[in-house]
Design an enzyme around this catalytic site. Structure first.
Site, short mmCIF file in Angstrom:
data_model
loop_
_atom_site.label_atom_id
_atom_site.label_comp_id
_atom_site.label_asym_id
_atom_site.label_seq_id
_atom_site.Cartn_x
_atom_site.Cartn_y
_atom_site.Cartn_z
N CYS A 16 0.84 -1.18 0.00
CA CYS A 16 0.00 0.00 0.00
C CYS A 16 0.89 1.25 0.00
CB CYS A 16 -0.86 -0.05 1.26
SG CYS A 16 -1.94 1.33 1.47
N PRO A 17 0.67 2.27 -0.78
CA PRO A 17 -0.53 2.56 -1.59
C PRO A 17 -0.43 2.08 -3.04
CG PRO A 17 0.91 4.46 -1.62
CD PRO A 17 1.61 3.41 -0.79
#
Lengths: 189, 376
Positions: A16-17
């Site tokens: 993530c992201p």
């Protein structure tokens, strides 16, 4: 299960992201209504893809986990579908469809959504021919039966019903609003 | 490049009640499930994926020169958002290193007291989860109670103090977090103690924690006395340390009492819980200082960041101890049960040794708030 998609994005190994950042870029190149498969290994990606799709209007179809890889399926938002006006005149609602399913007469339920949408949720016994393939695959349908055309919201099925009727299918009904509101039996494969 | 802030620095601010503004960029479901809390902590939620096209919308909530700490699940998205914010002219932006994952694993040691004969007692607050664990030190030995899975923290602390961890004790079979007691004992060559009635299904060797079998820390100086106190689990056992401190496990907290249902036994165990709280503890000295295994509200943290209360005071003001009618107590406890902790059954299985998940999985199992208390 193999699900037919328009594009596959490999976001495996990214934390993530990045899975969302990459998905956002990739989906920008798709046509409205097309489907993308996003492969990711980040466990948090499922909840984030779902929430991101909700906030952007893209349609989250579902996730399949295979060998530690999460495959997320998304369908790009399409303005056309929010258009509730349909042109094809022979329309039935979901209750009428249920009655016909329970009735004596054999009927066809033709689901014209994309393969990936159908894969995660469809009426048992329905046939899937995506709207884009209908022209080429009409000969798969039996002309002597009643054909009930369904999609998610009633708009693609409206176009499909018009096409079928133009090609000489006599007994075609557009089922509205569609799978988005269907609470009868479903299956996935 | 934006600057980072460590969980240690954030913990210091929370404990010191310094005004702290946090922008949590996780998705809203995760944010609603658990977040960083504190008396002086102000949190705003805006998922990172809504900020990819620009962070200007944040100016409605945050001024550009305001200090703000960006937080996400593991640290990646917060760093990205912090950089986007700097590019957009925010001048005082930090990102929390390691995100909520690191926050959920941070242990903040606070000295509770000096004990007889030069010993001392420390409380380790896991601020991100509300778990409290303890280390009693005397001479060159230490005993760790209700250790969390981050065993290296206790080992490092013991090393700094120049002591060897001889005993690790769990007051009960935990259902909200993965115990580090067994692993810590293995690492240090110590003995792992567990109440036998909670250990029926465990797959490993342990020393039964029984009333009457006192444990000493140091040669003979500090006494750790087990006191059978069922109710949260059937085996729950409290510890009286140095005749002054009552470690209540998950039976009695500062503002609430334990819940009896995590093994699916609310109706069976509520009677035990009442007996423990209204008779067994009542017979003890009012001057004992209660040290629980959890806290639920930030306001339970004292000035120095510790969580403690005099037993006599709790009989005056803890709502769970004010219910004279047994039936009313039963109703309060069995009908006010909060949602069960995430993954509690898998955590119990792990603590019994029946499951052996990898580190990453263990982390995931523990994510989320602690929910071990009944609030009346």
């Amino acid at each position: 299960m193999g699900i037919t998609v328009n594009e596959t994005l490999d976001a495996k190994g990214f934390a993530c992201p990045m899975p969302i950042v990459k998905t956002k870029k990739a989906i920008a190149h798709l046509e409205p209504g097309q489907v993308i498969e996003v492969q990711a290994t980040d466990k948090g990606s499922t909840a984030d893809i779902k929430a991101w799709a909700e906030s952007t209007g893209h349609q989250y179809l579902g996730t399949v986990e295979e060998d530690e890889v999460l495959k997320h399926y998304l369908r790009k938002a399409s303005d056309h579908e929010s258009n509730e006006e349909t042109e094809y005149e022979e329309v039935i609602d979901l209750n009428e469809l249920r009655q016909r399913m329970d009735g004596e007469e054999a009927i066809i339920i033709l689901d014209v959504r994309e393969h990936a949408e159908y894969a995660f949720n469809h009426i048992p016994g329905s046939i899937n021919i995506p709207l884009g393939e209908l022209e080429d695959r009409m000969d798969e349908l039996e002309n002597d039966k009643e054909i009930n055309v369904i999609c998610r919201t009633g708009s693609r099925s409206d176009l499909a019903s018009q096409k079928l009727s133009e090609k000489g299918f006599k007994n075609v009904k557009n089922v509205v609003p569609g799978m988005a509101q269907w609470d009868g039996p479903t299956e996935r494969h | 490049m934006s600057q980072s802030i460590t969980t240690k620095e954030l913990a210091r601010r929370v404990v010191n009640r310094e005004d702290t503004w946090i922008l949590d960029v996780r998705n809203t479901d995760e944010f609603d499930d658990w977040k960083i809390e504190g008396d002086s902590v102000h949190v705003i939620n805006e998922p990172y994926f809504n900020l990819l096209d620009g962070v200007e919308t944040l100016t409605e909530k945050i001024s550009k020169d305001q200090e703000i700490i960006v937080v996400c699940a593991k640290g990646g998205s917060s760093q990205m958002v912090a950089e986007l914010m700097e590019e957009a002219g925010f001048t005082n932006v930090y990102d929390l290193e390691g995100g909520m994952k690191a926050w959920s694993e941070h242990l903040e040691p606070v000295k509770i007291a000096d004990l007889n004969g030069g010993g001392s007692l420390y409380q380790f607050a896991r601020l991100g989860k509300g778990c409290l664990s303890y280390m009693a030190i005397s001479e060159n030995e230490a005993t760790v109670i209700d250790a969390n899975r981050m065993t290296d923290v206790y080992e490092r602390f013991a090393e700094e103090k120049g002591v060897t961890i001889k005993h690790t004790i769990d007051t009960h079979l935990h259902a909200d977090h993965i115990s580090g007691g067994r692993q810590l004992a293995e690492h240090t060559g110590g003995t792992y103690h567990l109440p036998p009635k909670d250990a029926g299904d465990v797959t490993f060797d342990y020393k039964p924690l029984d009333e009457g079998n006192d444990i000493t820390v140091g040669n003979t100086t500090i006494k750790v006395q087990p006191l059978y106190s069922p109710g949260h689990t059937i085996g729950s056992t409290s510890l009286i340390i140095d005749d002054q401190y009552l470690l209540t496990g998950d039976i009695l907290f500062v503002k609430s009492i334990g819940r009896p249902d995590l093994a699916g036994k609310a109706d069976d165990w509520v009677g035990d819980l009442r007996e423990t709280l209204y008779s067994r503890y009542k017979a003890l000295s009012d001057d004992l200082v209660v040290l629980p295994a959890h806290y639920s509200f930030v306001e339970e943290l004292g000035e120095d960041g510790s969580v403690k209360a005099r037993l006599g005071d709790l009989y005056q003001r803890n709502e769970g101890l004010q219910v004279d009618d047994e039936q009313a107590f039963r109703t309060m406890v069995t009908e006010n049960l909060p949602p069960q902790p995430n993954e509690y059954e898998n955590i119990r299985q792990t603590n019994m040794g029946k499951m052996n998940p990898e580190d990453e999985k263990q982390r995931e199992m523990e994510i989320g708030p602690n929910r071990c208390a009944v609030h009346g």
